[in-house]
Scaffold this motif. Structure first.
Motif, PDB file in Angstrom:
ATOM      1  N   THR A  69       6.472  -3.588   5.231  1.00  0.00           N
ATOM      2  CA  THR A  69       5.079  -3.166   5.025  1.00  0.00           C
ATOM      3  C   THR A  69       5.036  -1.914   4.153  1.00  0.00           C
ATOM      4  N   ASP A  96       1.114  -9.677   3.692  1.00  0.00           N
ATOM      5  CA  ASP A  96       1.988  -9.032   4.678  1.00  0.00           C
ATOM      6  C   ASP A  96       1.993  -9.826   5.983  1.00  0.00           C
ATOM      7  N   GLU A  97       2.952 -10.697   6.141  1.00  0.00           N
ATOM      8  CA  GLU A  97       3.058 -11.540   7.335  1.00  0.00           C
ATOM      9  C   GLU A  97       1.697 -12.085   7.757  1.00  0.00           C
TER      10      GLU A  97
END
Ligand code: ATP
Ligand code: MG
Length: 278
Positions: A52, A162-163
């Motif tokens: 991140t 992001d995921e």
């Protein structure tokens, strides 16, 4: 490569320390990667390794301690119109309906929303007619579809994710991965997609960038050359099974990885791996 023959997005020697109460925390160490125009890149690594941190740096959402991020030959110094972002949580405001959530970035920039584009995107992700629904009326997958529409509403050339599907069940996640591949094939955006899930990374990407932990650094790059469009059947082949294990070994055997993400599993396998043939 972009029009000038350079990679679209370059992270050059990125180092990031966070100030914490117990002193500086070294989150990212001399991390470099280049992503070509229209490429689908995935970054995988154990929890807490700095994924991140890396993505926020790419998006200009925080500054690096040293190093640079370059988009189309120019340094990224703050949020950038050519960069769309999808976060792990959909981050929809509960008191706004879907359309008004998607229009929010336009309001912040004091611009009229591109309603035609937003409607087309809603239709594309299967949310036609859901614009007046509130987030609480939608499933997690639908909320993430809306977040994708919001990120694409400005027509950025780069999409950072992001995921985005980490909280979804395995079936919805497979569905979302198929959708993301389709949208990418249609639009050829440059995508950087972060995930814990190695099978997901193999399914989606042209290249997988493996991150090692503490501090976050580049461990290895894998080329993924399966033809497109990919089907979920591909994920059940011996070839993918072996590749997933090869990438997994690369992550598990990095020094420091074992202590990363204390209290959390370092990696998550999903059903795509478990159903692999052989
Ligand atoms: N704002 C912050 N302030 C201080 N430390 C931070 C901050 N954000 C992240 N960190 C620390 O930096 C390291 C990297 O965090 P980061 O969130 O980038 O990891 P990650 O790979 O995205 O993890 P996950 O897979 O769990 O999301 C971790 O040790 C984390 O505790
Ligand atoms: Mg993270």
């Amino acid at each position: 490569m972009n029009a000038s023959g350079q990679p679209k997005l370059i992270v050059d020697n990125a180092t990031k320390y966070y100030d914490t109460q117990s002193g500086p925390l070294h989150a990212l160490d001399n991390y470099s990667m280049s992503v070509n125009d229209g490429e689908f890149a995935c970054v995988v690594g154990p929890s807490g390794c700095g994924k991140t941190t890396l993505l926020w740096s790419m998006a200009g959402l925080h500054s690096l301690t040293s190093g640079t991020v370059i988009l189309d030959g120019e340094q990224v110094t703050g949020p950038h119109e050519q960069i769309g972002m999808v976060f792990q949580e959909a981050n929809l405001l509960p008191w706004r309906n879907l359309t008004r959530n998607i229009q929010l970035p336009f309001e912040i920039k004091r611009r009229p929303p591109d309603s035609e584009r937003i409607d087309k995107l809603l239709n594309r992700v299967g949310l036609d007619g859901f614009g007046n629904k509130f987030p609480r009326e939608l499933s997690g997958g639908m909320q993430q579809r809306a977040a994708i529409v919001r990120a694409l509403s400005f027509n950025p050339s780069v999409l950072l994710m992001d995921e985005p599907f980490g909280a979804l069940d395995a079936f919805t996640r497979d569905e979302m991965n198929l959708l993301v591949e389709e949208i990418w094939l249609e639009t050829r955006k440059t995508i950087v997609f972060i995930t814990h899930n190695i099978a997901e990374a193999v399914f989606l990407s042209d290249r997988v960038f493996v991150m090692a932990a503490r501090p976050g650094r580049l461990a290895k790059i894998f080329d993924i050359s399966f033809p497109r469009p990919r089907s979920l059947d591909l994920m059940a082949t011996r070839e993918v099974f072996d590749l997933v294990n090869e990438i997994k070994a690369e992550i598990e055997y990095q020094p420091g990885a074992a202590t990363a993400g204390v209290g959390k599993p370092a990696l998550e396998d999903n059903n795509m791996v478990e159903t692999a043939d052989g």
